[in-house]
Write an enzyme that holds these catalytic residues in place. Sequence first.
Site, PDB file in Angstrom:
ATOM      1  N   ASN A  62      30.763  44.706  42.316  1.00  0.00           N
ATOM      2  CA  ASN A  62      31.552  45.853  41.874  1.00  0.00           C
ATOM      3  C   ASN A  62      33.007  45.702  42.319  1.00  0.00           C
ATOM      4  O   ASN A  62      33.292  45.179  43.386  1.00  0.00           O
ATOM      5  CB  ASN A  62      30.937  47.179  42.343  1.00  0.00           C
ATOM      6  CG  ASN A  62      30.801  47.307  43.847  1.00  0.00           C
ATOM      7  OD1 ASN A  62      30.482  46.355  44.549  1.00  0.00           O
ATOM      8  ND2 ASN A  62      31.005  48.514  44.355  1.00  0.00           N
ATOM      9  N   GLU A  64      36.303  48.094  42.575  1.00  0.00           N
ATOM     10  CA  GLU A  64      36.832  49.455  42.494  1.00  0.00           C
ATOM     11  C   GLU A  64      38.352  49.449  42.327  1.00  0.00           C
ATOM     12  O   GLU A  64      39.019  48.443  42.539  1.00  0.00           O
ATOM     13  CB  GLU A  64      36.473  50.236  43.768  1.00  0.00           C
ATOM     14  CG  GLU A  64      34.996  50.490  43.907  1.00  0.00           C
ATOM     15  CD  GLU A  64      34.649  51.284  45.163  1.00  0.00           C
ATOM     16  OE1 GLU A  64      33.489  51.689  45.261  1.00  0.00           O
ATOM     17  OE2 GLU A  64      35.521  51.495  46.040  1.00  0.00           O
ATOM     18  N   GLU A  75      27.159  44.610  37.481  1.00  0.00           N
ATOM     19  CA  GLU A  75      26.429  44.104  36.322  1.00  0.00           C
ATOM     20  C   GLU A  75      27.379  43.757  35.179  1.00  0.00           C
ATOM     21  O   GLU A  75      27.291  42.686  34.569  1.00  0.00           O
ATOM     22  CB  GLU A  75      25.408  45.143  35.819  1.00  0.00           C
ATOM     23  CG  GLU A  75      24.379  45.536  36.848  1.00  0.00           C
ATOM     24  CD  GLU A  75      24.780  46.750  37.678  1.00  0.00           C
ATOM     25  OE1 GLU A  75      25.897  46.782  38.256  1.00  0.00           O
ATOM     26  OE2 GLU A  75      23.963  47.683  37.766  1.00  0.00           O
ATOM     27  N   CYS A 112      23.694  52.023  36.230  1.00  0.00           N
ATOM     28  CA  CYS A 112      24.215  53.202  35.544  1.00  0.00           C
ATOM     29  C   CYS A 112      23.961  53.063  34.042  1.00  0.00           C
ATOM     30  O   CYS A 112      23.628  51.977  33.546  1.00  0.00           O
ATOM     31  CB  CYS A 112      25.702  53.391  35.830  1.00  0.00           C
ATOM     32  SG  CYS A 112      26.785  52.208  34.985  1.00  0.00           S
ATOM     33  N   CYS A 115      26.080  50.301  32.205  1.00  0.00           N
ATOM     34  CA  CYS A 115      25.586  48.940  32.418  1.00  0.00           C
ATOM     35  C   CYS A 115      24.310  48.693  31.630  1.00  0.00           C
ATOM     36  O   CYS A 115      24.126  47.617  31.047  1.00  0.00           O
ATOM     37  CB  CYS A 115      25.346  48.679  33.901  1.00  0.00           C
ATOM     38  SG  CYS A 115      26.880  48.497  34.841  1.00  0.00           S
TER      39      CYS A 115
END
Length: 162
Positions: A62, A64, A75, A112, A115
Amino acid sequence: MEERNFTISYQAFSGLEELNEEDKALCLKAEEALKTSYSPYSQFKVGTAVQLKGGRIVLGSNQENVAYPSGLCAERVALFKIGSEDPDAVIESMVITAKTDNFVIENPVTCCGGCLQVMAEFEQRQKQEIVVLFYCINGEILKVKGIKNLVPFLFKETRLSV
C-alpha cells in the site's frame, strides 16, 4: 418472488504449516512486500504477492498520501504493475497480508471493494480463476478460488467492451 442463495467455497488453514510449499512461499513473499509499504498516516502496512503463470512473482504494497484518495492499496499496486508491464500475463494466485505495530491483527485482512473489482476484471480478461489467500501472520489463512466467491454481484457489463 423467488428467493435465491449464494454458496461460497473457501478453505481455512490454522497457519503456514498447513499450506503446501508453493502457497507458503507466496505468503512469505507477501510478508516481504510489507517492507515497502508507505503508510505513515494509518501505520497499517499491507503487502501482496502475485504468482504469474510461469513462476514470476510480483510484489505490491500500500502507498498512502496525505490526500487519502490519492493512495493505492497493495493489491492494485501489484495488479496495475502487471497490467502495465506484461498485459498478457496470467495470474494464478495472490496473497494479501497486513501488519501494524498499533495492535494485533487477529483475523485475515480482506480486500476492499475497489481491489476486488480490479481482481475480477483481471480474472475476466484472462478467462481463468485466480486463487486468493488472505494471510493473517501468526494466525488463520483463508484460501478462495475465484473472485465470484468474494463478490457474487461484481460489476460486469460486456456491452462496454470494444
